[in-house]
Design a protein around this motif. Structure first.
Motif, PDB file in Angstrom:
ATOM      1  N   LEU A  44       0.869  -1.186   0.000  1.00 30.12           N
ATOM      2  CA  LEU A  44       0.000   0.000   0.000  1.00 30.12           C
ATOM      3  C   LEU A  44       0.900   1.229   0.000  1.00 30.12           C
ATOM      4  O   LEU A  44       1.757   1.373   0.875  1.00 30.12           O
ATOM      5  CB  LEU A  44      -0.890   0.013   1.242  1.00 30.12           C
ATOM      6  CG  LEU A  44      -1.592   1.338   1.578  1.00 30.12           C
ATOM      7  CD1 LEU A  44      -2.548   1.759   0.471  1.00 30.12           C
ATOM      8  CD2 LEU A  44      -2.317   1.233   2.926  1.00 30.12           C
ATOM      9  N   VAL A  45       0.707   2.115  -0.971  1.00 26.04           N
ATOM     10  CA  VAL A  45       1.438   3.377  -1.014  1.00 26.04           C
ATOM     11  C   VAL A  45       0.434   4.515  -0.889  1.00 26.04           C
ATOM     12  O   VAL A  45      -0.414   4.711  -1.766  1.00 26.04           O
ATOM     13  CB  VAL A  45       2.253   3.537  -2.303  1.00 26.04           C
ATOM     14  CG1 VAL A  45       3.050   4.843  -2.250  1.00 26.04           C
ATOM     15  CG2 VAL A  45       3.201   2.366  -2.506  1.00 26.04           C
ATOM     16  N   ASN A  46       0.526   5.233   0.215  1.00 22.20           N
ATOM     17  CA  ASN A  46      -0.356   6.378   0.452  1.00 22.20           C
ATOM     18  C   ASN A  46       0.302   7.643  -0.086  1.00 22.20           C
ATOM     19  O   ASN A  46       1.020   8.341   0.628  1.00 22.20           O
ATOM     20  CB  ASN A  46      -0.635   6.506   1.951  1.00 22.20           C
ATOM     21  CG  ASN A  46      -1.527   5.395   2.461  1.00 22.20           C
ATOM     22  OD1 ASN A  46      -2.625   5.181   1.958  1.00 22.20           O
ATOM     23  ND2 ASN A  46      -1.058   4.661   3.473  1.00 22.20           N
ATOM     24  N   ALA A  47       0.062   7.905  -1.368  1.00 29.42           N
ATOM     25  CA  ALA A  47       0.705   9.042  -2.034  1.00 29.42           C
ATOM     26  C   ALA A  47      -0.223  10.234  -2.204  1.00 29.42           C
ATOM     27  O   ALA A  47       0.241  11.319  -2.544  1.00 29.42           O
ATOM     28  CB  ALA A  47       1.246   8.623  -3.400  1.00 29.42           C
ATOM     29  N   ALA A  48      -1.526  10.059  -1.985  1.00 34.28           N
ATOM     30  CA  ALA A  48      -2.462  11.171  -2.163  1.00 34.28           C
ATOM     31  C   ALA A  48      -2.201  12.245  -1.117  1.00 34.28           C
ATOM     32  O   ALA A  48      -1.947  11.945   0.052  1.00 34.28           O
ATOM     33  CB  ALA A  48      -3.896  10.673  -2.047  1.00 34.28           C
ATOM     34  N   GLY A  49      -2.263  13.487  -1.544  1.00 37.46           N
ATOM     35  CA  GLY A  49      -2.052  14.582  -0.604  1.00 37.46           C
ATOM     36  C   GLY A  49      -2.476  15.907  -1.218  1.00 37.46           C
ATOM     37  O   GLY A  49      -2.436  16.076  -2.432  1.00 37.46           O
ATOM     38  N   ILE A  50      -2.904  16.824  -0.368  1.00 36.19           N
ATOM     39  CA  ILE A  50      -3.250  18.165  -0.828  1.00 36.19           C
ATOM     40  C   ILE A  50      -2.504  19.190   0.022  1.00 36.19           C
ATOM     41  O   ILE A  50      -2.276  18.967   1.214  1.00 36.19           O
ATOM     42  CB  ILE A  50      -4.767  18.425  -0.784  1.00 36.19           C
ATOM     43  CG1 ILE A  50      -5.337  18.169   0.624  1.00 36.19           C
ATOM     44  CG2 ILE A  50      -5.491  17.571  -1.804  1.00 36.19           C
ATOM     45  CD1 ILE A  50      -6.809  18.520   0.764  1.00 36.19           C
ATOM     46  N   TYR A  51      -2.098  20.303  -0.602  1.00 41.67           N
ATOM     47  CA  TYR A  51      -1.364  21.331   0.153  1.00 41.67           C
ATOM     48  C   TYR A  51      -1.777  22.726  -0.290  1.00 41.67           C
ATOM     49  O   TYR A  51      -1.034  23.448  -0.949  1.00 41.67           O
ATOM     50  CB  TYR A  51       0.152  21.149   0.068  1.00 41.67           C
ATOM     51  CG  TYR A  51       0.743  20.772  -1.264  1.00 41.67           C
ATOM     52  CD1 TYR A  51       1.268  21.737  -2.124  1.00 41.67           C
ATOM     53  CD2 TYR A  51       0.820  19.444  -1.642  1.00 41.67           C
ATOM     54  CE1 TYR A  51       1.836  21.387  -3.332  1.00 41.67           C
ATOM     55  CE2 TYR A  51       1.390  19.074  -2.849  1.00 41.67           C
ATOM     56  CZ  TYR A  51       1.897  20.057  -3.685  1.00 41.67           C
ATOM     57  OH  TYR A  51       2.458  19.696  -4.882  1.00 41.67           O
ATOM     58  N   PRO A  52      -2.987  23.117   0.080  1.00 41.76           N
ATOM     59  CA  PRO A  52      -3.431  24.478  -0.231  1.00 41.76           C
ATOM     60  C   PRO A  52      -2.606  25.511   0.531  1.00 41.76           C
ATOM     61  O   PRO A  52      -2.027  25.212   1.575  1.00 41.76           O
ATOM     62  CB  PRO A  52      -4.886  24.490   0.236  1.00 41.76           C
ATOM     63  CG  PRO A  52      -4.941  23.450   1.303  1.00 41.76           C
ATOM     64  CD  PRO A  52      -3.977  22.382   0.879  1.00 41.76           C
ATOM     65  N   ALA A  53      -2.549  26.716   0.001  1.00 43.73           N
ATOM     66  CA  ALA A  53      -1.818  27.803   0.659  1.00 43.73           C
ATOM     67  C   ALA A  53      -2.820  28.812   1.207  1.00 43.73           C
ATOM     68  O   ALA A  53      -3.602  29.387   0.441  1.00 43.73           O
ATOM     69  CB  ALA A  53      -0.876  28.487  -0.339  1.00 43.73           C
ATOM     70  N   VAL A  54      -2.805  29.016   2.528  1.00 46.10           N
ATOM     71  CA  VAL A  54      -3.715  29.980   3.144  1.00 46.10           C
ATOM     72  C   VAL A  54      -3.064  30.578   4.389  1.00 46.10           C
ATOM     73  O   VAL A  54      -2.546  29.837   5.237  1.00 46.10           O
ATOM     74  CB  VAL A  54      -5.066  29.322   3.495  1.00 46.10           C
ATOM     75  CG1 VAL A  54      -4.890  28.138   4.429  1.00 46.10           C
ATOM     76  CG2 VAL A  54      -6.028  30.333   4.098  1.00 46.10           C
ATOM     77  N   PRO A  55      -3.022  31.888   4.503  1.00 44.05           N
ATOM     78  CA  PRO A  55      -2.464  32.496   5.716  1.00 44.05           C
ATOM     79  C   PRO A  55      -3.237  32.034   6.947  1.00 44.05           C
ATOM     80  O   PRO A  55      -4.454  31.811   6.898  1.00 44.05           O
ATOM     81  CB  PRO A  55      -2.642  33.999   5.469  1.00 44.05           C
ATOM     82  CG  PRO A  55      -2.713  34.140   3.989  1.00 44.05           C
ATOM     83  CD  PRO A  55      -3.414  32.907   3.512  1.00 44.05           C
ATOM     84  N   LEU A  56      -2.540  31.921   8.059  1.00 45.64           N
ATOM     85  CA  LEU A  56      -3.154  31.398   9.274  1.00 45.64           C
ATOM     86  C   LEU A  56      -4.368  32.219   9.705  1.00 45.64           C
ATOM     87  O   LEU A  56      -5.375  31.658  10.159  1.00 45.64           O
ATOM     88  CB  LEU A  56      -2.110  31.372  10.400  1.00 45.64           C
ATOM     89  CG  LEU A  56      -2.469  30.526  11.624  1.00 45.64           C
ATOM     90  CD1 LEU A  56      -2.588  29.061  11.269  1.00 45.64           C
ATOM     91  CD2 LEU A  56      -1.436  30.721  12.729  1.00 45.64           C
TER      92      LEU A  56
END
Length: 264
Positions: free
Chosen positions: A85-97
């Protein structure tokens, strides 16, 4: 080498290259992504690899959904017991804190942390019942060690994923199931989900080996960790980043003029 590999985030980028690497080794594939169009393109490419004869199953799923992990493993296992099993899915949105809301925070944690954990659990339950010993490789990031503006949800998720990797390795090792992670440095990929600004890319693509990472760099590391050469390795994070984690190469000398040891 052959077997059955389940790869999430397989429609493009690093996930696609990982799928390609396993196909080249003769693995049967079950590929998961939410982008059905690109997923089918990837499946067609891999099926058509010269001499591969690879069998590719695809499944369109949104890993933000709580039941998606169970669905993915169930569908893959029905085709054949899963060896990797390779868990490669990912999301990295950019948003100021100061602009961060609960919805975005929860979505990032759901895809980047919860889904890999639940996929691992779903696979482990079946493997223990069947007496098999699959391997799990999570895709982390150098961001697990270093925060940056606009990435609080992402960096937190990857730090959590690395600890989840260790926790799963600890509990599943008694069943012969290995769980490791690969943490890429900056790798340029063609991603409509996670686009990057050119000035950001130019800033972070600094490392001792002097080049940007390629998806195949990560795929080779995943293939090795999932293979027999790494059979006594579990709970580890392999940083494949051109040496970026070793230190900050792009800082100036901390003295105005260099001095030798005798001069100091």
């Amino acid at each position: 080498m052959s077997g059955h590999a389940l790869v999430t985030g397989a429609a493009s980028g690093i996930g696609k290259e990982i799928a390609r690497a396993f196909a080249a080794r003769g693995y049967r594939l079950h590929l998961v992504d939410f982008d059905g169009g690109r997923l089918e393109q990837t499946a067609a490419e891999l099926t058509g690899l010269p001499g591969s004869g690879v069998t590719v199953g695809t499944q369109v799923l949104d890993l933000r959904e709580a039941g998606a992990a169970e669905e993915a493993v169930q569908a893959a296992w029905e085709a054949a017991p899963v060896d990797v099993l390779v868990n490669a899915a990912g999301i990295y949105p950019a948003v100021p804190l100061l602009e961060l809301g609960a919805g975005l925070w929860d979505a990032v944690q759901a895809v980047n942390v919860r889904a890999p954990v639940l996929l691992t659990v779903a696979l482990a339950r079946r493997a223990v019942a069947a007496g098999t010993r699959p391997n799990v490789v999570n895709i982390s990031s150098g961001a697990a060690l270093r925060a940056r503006p606009g990435a609080a949800p992402y960096t937190t998720s990857k730090a959590a994923l690395e600890m989840a990797t260790k926790a799963a390795a600890l509990e599943l090792g008694q069943h012969g199931i290995r769980v490791n992670a690969v943490a890429p440095g900056f790798v340029e990929v063609d991603s409509t989900v996670n686009p990057l600004r050119e000035d950001y890319a130019a800033t972070v693509a600094v490392n001792p080996l002097g080049r940007t990472g390629r998806p195949e760099d990560i795929a080779r590391a995943v293939l090795w960790l999932a293979g027999p050469e790494a059979e006594w390795i579990t709970g580890e994070v392999l940083r494949v980043d051109g040496g970026a984690a070793a230190g900050a190469l792009n800082l100036p000398l901390h003295w105005d003029s260099p001095r030798t040891e005798t001069e100091a």
